[in-house]
Design an enzyme around this catalytic site. Structure first.
Site, PDB file in Angstrom:
ATOM      1  N   GLN A   1      34.562  42.516  48.339  1.00 55.41           N
ATOM      2  CA  GLN A   1      35.592  42.122  47.033  1.00 55.41           C
ATOM      3  C   GLN A   1      36.577  43.432  47.192  1.00 55.41           C
ATOM      4  OE1 GLN A   1      36.978  39.284  46.500  1.00 55.41           O
ATOM      5  NE2 GLN A   1      35.403  38.072  47.415  1.00 55.41           N
ATOM      6  N   SER A   2      37.155  44.102  47.865  1.00 54.86           N
ATOM      7  CA  SER A   2      37.595  45.352  47.576  1.00 54.86           C
ATOM      8  C   SER A   2      38.969  44.871  47.912  1.00 54.86           C
ATOM      9  CB  SER A   2      37.222  46.894  48.786  1.00 54.86           C
ATOM     10  OG  SER A   2      37.987  47.984  48.708  1.00 54.86           O
TER      11      SER A   2
END
Length: 343
Positions: free
Chosen positions: A84-85
């Site tokens: 979930q960068s």
């Protein structure tokens, strides 16, 4: 310090850049949150409003990183991060704006996630921006994996430009050298004395840039990082190494080691893993100020700010600025934490 003097000390115009960021981002007093906590006065620097792909702090870094990529004749940007960068999402969008291909490696760094974790939030937007995604198991040497991917691109005739996780090298850190100057100008305009600048510290580039920008312009604002991943010693060491590199890059004299402070009390069980304090902080800001934080970075940083206020670390008459680094898109990947009535 006057605007003219700041410009004389730190001139970033010699570095290649592109335009991605809405600036200046707002600097606002959070009256309701301040009242709810009984002081100190809490201001927010809204770097969730930088504009690119729902905004976030990586946009400032990418102005310099994409600028250098174009200067070097790259046709493909490669980067890496956790699933979930926020950085990956903003990199993918920046690549689109300048006609670059984008390849992203995502590490399955966070354990025990929902089935939807790799389909929603930032991952959904990565795919909407046309990025090519590859997943890697937790513990992978992501820098080495990215270099291998870059070599594959070269072998296929491409010209890759590698952006490290978080955009955190001396080029990316220039984005927050610039932000520090912007914040000092805003404080000057508002006649605001800033006693502390609080933010989430992870890949090190944001904190390093802020320290170099403030110290290099003769400012005196202490930068107080809330670590979201590493223990204090490691986090401070990583940030200071980048401070030294960035200061040399921009021509600033050596900065003292004690200017880098990272509190690791709010990491919880690990990177991206929820804590009750983070959930409380995200809900409290939503329900007092109508502002959305994220569960990985700004949520834990706000939990740290709230926790330290309750401990008495900050005096009631201080003016604290909280740097909102963005990332609310990731809330959708953690929806089970918030999809019920607040206590």
């Amino acid at each position: 310090m006057s605007r003219q003097r700041m410009g004389e000390i730190l001139d970033l115009s010699r570095f290649s850049t592109v335009e991605l960021c809405h600036r200046p981002t707002p600097l606002e007093l959070m009256k309701n949150l301040t009242a709810a906590l009984g002081g100190p006065s809490i201001y927010i620097k809204r770097d969730d409003c930088t504009g690119l792909a729902t905004g976030g702090n990586k946009t400032r870094k990418l102005e310099f990183l994409i600028g250098e990529a174009i200067e070097q004749g790259a046709d493909t940007v490669i980067t890496q991060g956790a699933v979930q960068s926020n950085h990956a999402r903003q990199t993918a969008a920046a690549a689109v704006k300048f006609g670059l291909k984008c390849k992203i490696l995502l590490e399955r760094r966070v354990p025990d996630t929902a089935d939807s974790y790799e389909r929603t939030g930032n991952v959904l937007l990565d795919r909407m921006f046309g990025a090519e995604l590859e997943f890697r198991p937790c513990g992978t040497d992501m820098n080495e994996a990215a270099q291998d991917l870059a070599e594959r691109v070269r072998e296929a005739g491409g010209k890759p430009y590698y952006i490290p996780g978080g955009g955190s090298n001396r080029v990316g850190a220039l984005g927050y050298v610039s932000c520090a100057l912007e914040l000092l100008r805003q404080a000057d305009d508002q006649e605001l004395r800033i006693d502390r600048l609080v933010h989430a510290t992870g890949s090190a580039g944001t904190q390093a840039g802020l320290v170099v920008g403030i110290e290099g312009s003769g400012g005196t604002i202490p930068v107080y990082g809330i670590s979201v991943r590493s223990a204090r010693d490691k986090q401070e060491s990583d940030v200071y190494d980048l401070v030294v590199d960035t200061a040399e890059y921009v021509g600033v004299e050596k900065i003292a080691r004690d200017k880098v402070v990272a509190n690791d009390d709010y990491v919880g069980p690990g990177y991206g893993q929820p804590t009750p304090a983070m959930v409380e902080a995200v809900r409290l800001l939503a329900q007092t100020e109508g502002i959305l934080l994220d569960p990985v970075y700004s949520g834990k940083a706000m939990a740290g700010l709230i926790g330290e206020i309750r401990k008495g670390t900050f005096a009631k008459d201080e003016n604290i600025v909280f740097l909102h680094t963005g990332g609310s898109v990731a809330l959708f990947a953690y929806e089970a934490l918030f999809n019920n009535k607040a206590a």
